[in-house]
Design a protein around this motif. Structure first.
Motif, short mmCIF file in Angstrom:
data_model
loop_
_atom_site.label_atom_id
_atom_site.label_comp_id
_atom_site.label_asym_id
_atom_site.label_seq_id
_atom_site.Cartn_x
_atom_site.Cartn_y
_atom_site.Cartn_z
N GLY A 41 0.80 -1.07 0.02
CA GLY A 41 -0.20 0.03 -0.02
C GLY A 41 0.82 1.12 -0.03
N ASP A 42 0.50 2.26 0.86
CA ASP A 42 1.30 3.53 0.66
C ASP A 42 2.70 3.60 1.26
OD1 ASP A 42 -0.98 5.05 0.18
OD2 ASP A 42 -1.69 5.47 1.81
N LYS A 43 2.92 2.57 1.88
CA LYS A 43 4.36 2.20 2.35
C LYS A 43 5.18 2.35 1.18
CE LYS A 43 7.75 -0.91 4.43
NZ LYS A 43 7.93 -2.23 5.22
N VAL A 44 4.84 2.24 0.05
CA VAL A 44 5.76 1.85 -1.37
C VAL A 44 5.52 3.15 -2.09
CG1 VAL A 44 6.38 -0.49 -1.12
CG2 VAL A 44 4.36 0.43 -2.50
N LYS A 45 4.66 3.93 -1.86
CA LYS A 45 4.23 5.34 -2.57
C LYS A 45 5.45 5.95 -3.21
CE LYS A 45 2.93 8.47 0.87
NZ LYS A 45 1.97 9.15 1.52
N ASN A 46 6.42 6.07 -2.67
CA ASN A 46 7.61 6.99 -2.97
C ASN A 46 8.69 6.06 -3.60
OD1 ASN A 46 6.32 9.25 -2.21
ND2 ASN A 46 6.97 9.08 0.24
N VAL A 47 8.46 4.81 -3.93
CA VAL A 47 9.37 3.92 -4.56
C VAL A 47 8.68 3.55 -5.83
CG1 VAL A 47 10.57 1.87 -4.07
CG2 VAL A 47 10.09 3.23 -2.23
N ALA A 48 9.78 3.31 -6.74
CA ALA A 48 9.35 2.76 -8.02
C ALA A 48 9.68 1.43 -8.37
CB ALA A 48 10.00 3.67 -9.27
N PHE A 49 9.14 0.60 -9.05
CA PHE A 49 9.43 -0.77 -9.33
C PHE A 49 9.32 -1.16 -10.99
CE2 PHE A 49 7.38 -0.26 -5.42
CZ PHE A 49 8.00 -1.28 -4.39
N THR A 50 10.27 -1.98 -11.41
CA THR A 50 10.11 -2.72 -12.74
C THR A 50 10.25 -4.09 -12.61
OG1 THR A 50 10.88 -2.26 -15.14
CG2 THR A 50 12.38 -2.05 -13.36
N GLY A 51 9.64 -4.96 -13.28
CA GLY A 51 9.71 -6.07 -13.33
C GLY A 51 8.61 -6.87 -13.85
N VAL A 52 8.77 -8.06 -14.57
CA VAL A 52 7.76 -8.96 -14.99
C VAL A 52 7.36 -10.23 -13.96
CG1 VAL A 52 6.63 -10.62 -16.68
CG2 VAL A 52 7.91 -8.32 -17.47
N LEU A 53 6.37 -10.48 -13.49
CA LEU A 53 6.02 -11.67 -12.50
C LEU A 53 5.51 -13.09 -13.31
CD1 LEU A 53 4.49 -9.69 -9.53
CD2 LEU A 53 6.76 -10.79 -9.67
N SER A 54 6.04 -13.93 -13.05
CA SER A 54 5.75 -15.01 -13.40
C SER A 54 4.51 -15.72 -12.48
CB SER A 54 6.78 -16.18 -13.43
OG SER A 54 7.14 -16.53 -12.51
N PRO A 55 3.87 -16.70 -13.04
CA PRO A 55 2.73 -17.35 -12.24
C PRO A 55 3.18 -17.63 -10.97
CG PRO A 55 2.36 -18.05 -14.57
CD PRO A 55 3.63 -17.20 -14.55
N GLU A 56 4.39 -18.23 -10.76
CA GLU A 56 5.05 -18.84 -9.81
C GLU A 56 5.84 -17.69 -8.69
OE1 GLU A 56 4.71 -21.40 -12.85
OE2 GLU A 56 6.35 -19.46 -12.69
N GLY A 57 5.79 -16.26 -9.24
CA GLY A 57 6.09 -15.33 -8.30
C GLY A 57 7.50 -14.90 -8.65
N LYS A 58 8.30 -15.52 -9.78
CA LYS A 58 9.52 -15.09 -10.05
C LYS A 58 9.47 -13.70 -10.65
CE LYS A 58 11.42 -19.87 -10.71
NZ LYS A 58 11.91 -20.77 -11.75
N ILE A 59 10.64 -12.93 -10.58
CA ILE A 59 10.80 -11.49 -10.94
C ILE A 59 11.64 -11.69 -12.32
CG2 ILE A 59 11.39 -9.16 -10.86
CD1 ILE A 59 10.98 -9.78 -7.61
N GLU A 60 10.83 -11.61 -13.44
CA GLU A 60 11.68 -11.88 -14.63
C GLU A 60 12.34 -10.40 -15.20
OE1 GLU A 60 8.95 -13.50 -17.26
OE2 GLU A 60 8.80 -15.52 -16.17
N GLY A 77 15.15 11.31 -8.54
CA GLY A 77 15.48 11.21 -7.14
C GLY A 77 14.41 10.01 -6.59
N VAL A 78 14.40 8.94 -7.32
CA VAL A 78 13.36 8.10 -6.69
C VAL A 78 13.89 6.63 -6.80
CG1 VAL A 78 11.22 6.67 -7.20
CG2 VAL A 78 11.15 9.12 -7.67
N PRO A 79 14.04 5.98 -5.65
CA PRO A 79 14.57 4.55 -5.68
C PRO A 79 13.75 3.58 -6.65
CG PRO A 79 14.01 5.37 -3.51
CD PRO A 79 13.29 6.24 -4.28
N LEU A 80 14.48 2.82 -7.17
CA LEU A 80 14.07 1.91 -8.12
C LEU A 80 14.43 0.31 -7.78
CD1 LEU A 80 12.30 1.35 -10.75
CD2 LEU A 80 14.63 1.40 -12.04
N ILE A 81 13.45 -0.59 -7.49
CA ILE A 81 13.60 -1.93 -7.26
C ILE A 81 13.33 -2.69 -8.44
CG2 ILE A 81 12.76 -3.98 -6.11
CD1 ILE A 81 12.15 -2.23 -3.60
N PHE A 82 14.55 -3.36 -8.99
CA PHE A 82 14.55 -4.02 -10.24
C PHE A 82 14.99 -5.21 -10.08
CE2 PHE A 82 18.42 -1.61 -9.43
CZ PHE A 82 19.38 -2.54 -9.86
N PRO A 83 14.79 -6.27 -11.29
CA PRO A 83 15.16 -7.55 -11.22
C PRO A 83 16.77 -7.65 -11.06
CG PRO A 83 13.59 -7.42 -12.99
CD PRO A 83 14.10 -6.00 -12.33
#
Length: 566
Positions: free
Chosen positions: A163-182, A198-204
């Motif tokens: 929820g709002d905990k990650v409103k200031n963080v960016a993400f990029t990644g494709v998810l598989s049905p098993e929950g793998k980050i591709e 100036g935004v953190p980015l979590i990436f594969p």
């Protein structure tokens, strides 16, 4: 007025933004027009009219015809009500086609009975997100892009779970049905875009390969700090799931998390370490306050480095876990965890744990495991028993810090011959003490304190003859003009500018009256001098005129140095 669908996309966006800016002017007919045309065709680029229209409907839900919304969207009545009333989450993700990159937002309304998106997201993608999150939802995007890339999936999942905990963080990644980050395309461009904004980015990455890794990062992140000159950090970093390079890239940290440069035991060498740690802790403090909560895991040596690390890290207000090296097992283990807003509770007195030799007048402090004669003005605190259990080091340090605060009145030399865990904790609890001079092997290497103990002077020349004491350490730093102005604004100071022309020009340049004074200056330990240095060699006997100094400043042929007498 023509129907919204009859307008050009540009005019439609303009009208929707106008409605959103002044919803009080929105009529029922206006809302009916929006409702009858929603959802609009999802654009390949630019503002998304669906995103704007949904915001308008949620702001003026009093005018919305629920039956019409159910009919248009194929929703149940319960889901239609949730669409208008349920709390929403917005999450960020970068979009790139290799030519242009921008930051987009996903707008989520959770807990619907089925996953739904009017923006062309494929049913398979929606179903994967529903299975992984366990929730139905409504999903819409702020701007148009190619949704078939599916690189938004990681951000949407994070929004569902955190929820709002990650409103200031960016993400990029494709998810598989098993929950793998591709992996995703154009990752470098996306990281560069996040850094620019100036935004953190979590990436594969190998350490971010599934949603289990994502949970460890967002719920239990520990940032490792390794401070051991001349040593390898490999053994210490094995304790933590995310490598240094990944954490630095996520938060766009300029400074490394490890300090392994040689320490030649000089003030200059310590200064390099202090500059690195000061800069790094400012970066970590900003990340902690603006983006995500995390712990810092620290191991450090020598003692003077550990003490200063305690001083710096308590100011960040980030919880710190200190790791001590166990030579028998050849591993690092956590000794204790400190939080600056949680006072410790320890029974007993200093005299129960230490042999105390307190003189009438205190000029220095010695804390160690063996008695030493440092003179009749040294407050000596010697452990009665060796500190074997590192898990108690912070408790003893807290006791000593409380004791020292009641005893020390003037700027004081402090010498430690204890464990690194104790030195760190003592620095942690003494961080705001008015003035302490740190020693290493009997030499002063740094002076710290909430305020510098001595006077501040403004000079246009510096000479060793100005130093009053027979022995002193000098720290010299080149600083920016704005830092000079801040020092003059926040500290009492005296001008020792020796030429009237220079004093007049500096008065205009610094925005405050600078007086000329041609008197002998005697600098003592604790004093600081701001030196205005002209980087043009004068002719023999030449005194620059006001006009010449103005030209020198205009052409940038000058600098300021901050000199500290230790």
């Amino acid at each position: 007025m023509p129907s919204l669908n009859e307008l050009s996309p540009e005019l439609r966006i303009k009208l929707l933004k106008g409605y959103l800016a002044t919803p009080s002017k929105l009529t029922k007919d206006n809302l009916e027009d929006i409702l009858n045309n929603f959802p609009f065709l999802f654009p390949q680029r630019g503002d998304n009219p669906n995103y704007l229209a949904l915001k308008i409907m949620r702001e003026r839900k009093d005018l919305v015809n629920l039956s019409r919304l159910v009919e248009r969207m194929g929703l149940s009545l319960e889901d239609a009500e949730k669409l208008l009333n349920r709390g929403s989450v917005e999450v960020m993700f970068p979009v790139s086609n290799g030519r242009e990159t921008f930051m987009n937002r996903a707008f989520l309304i959770p807990d619907l009975s089925v996953p739904l998106s009017p923006d062309g997201v494929e049913d398979e993608t929606l179903e994967i997100l529903r299975e992984l999150s366990g929730k139905g939802f409504f999903l819409i995007f702020e701007k148009g892009f190619d949704v078939k890339t599916r690189s938004f999936m990681l951000s949407v999942y994070a929004g569902f779970v955190w929820g709002d905990k990650v409103k200031n963080v960016a993400f990029t990644g494709v998810l598989s049905p098993e929950g793998k980050i591709e992996a995703v395309e154009h990752l470098k461009g996306k990281i560069d875009r996040a850094r620019a904004e100036g935004v953190p980015l979590i990436f594969p990455s190998p350490s971010m390969s599934g949603i289990r890794d994502l949970r460890r990062f967002l719920d239990d992140l520990t940032v490792p700090l390794f401070i051991l000159p001349g040593k390898s950090e490999e053994l210490f970093l094995k304790n933590f799931p995310f490598p240094e390079h990944y954490i630095r890239e996520v938060f766009h940290l300029r400074n490394p998390l490890s300090y392994t440069q040689p320490f030649d035991e000089s003030p200059e060498s310590f200064y390099k370490f202090a500059k690195w740690l000061d800069s790094l802790t400012e970066e970590l403090k900003g990340a902690y306050e603006r983006f995500l909560k995390f712990d810092i895991a620290l191991t450090s040596n020598p003692l003077v480095f550990s003490f200063y690390a305690g001083v710096c890290l308590t100011k960040t207000r980030i919880p710190v876990r200190f790791f001590a090296y166990e030579s028998q097992n050849k591993t690092y283990r956590e000794a204790f965890r400190l939080e600056s807003d949680k006072p410790l509770h320890i029974k007993g007195k200093v005299e129960d744990i230490f042999e105390v030799n307190e003189p009438k007048e205190i000029e220095s402090v010695f804390i160690g495991t063996k008695s030493k004669n440092y003179g009749n003005k040294t407050l000596s605190l010697v452990f009665k028993e060796p500190l074997i259990d590192e898990r108690k080091a912070h408790l003893y340090a807290y006791l000593i810090a409380t004791y020292l605060r009641s005893k020390l009145k003037n700027c004081t030399l402090i010498t430690l011959e204890t464990s690194n865990s104790f030195a760190f904790a003592l620095g942690y609890f003494l961080e705001d003490y008015k003035c302490l001079a740190l020693t290493h092997r009997g030499k002063v290497v740094h002076r710290i304190g909430g305020e510098f103990a001595g006077n501040l002077y403004l000079l246009n020349a510096f000479s060793l003859s100005m130093i009053q004491s027979e022995k002193a350490f000098i720290e010299v730093e080149k600083i920016l003009v704005r830092e000079v102005v801040k020092l003059l604004e926040t500290n009492p100071w005296v001008s020792y500018i020796s030429h009237e022309s220079t004093a007049k020009v500096l008065s205009r340049f610094l925005g405050r009256e600078v007086q000329m004074r041609r008197e002998k200056l005697a600098l003592k330990p604790g004093d600081r001098a701001l030196v205005f240095q002209i980087e043009v060699r004068p002719k023999e006997g030449q005194v620059f005129t006001e006009e010449e100094i103005d030209n020198i400043i205009e052409n940038g042929l000058f600098s300021f140095r901050l000199i500290k007498i230790l």
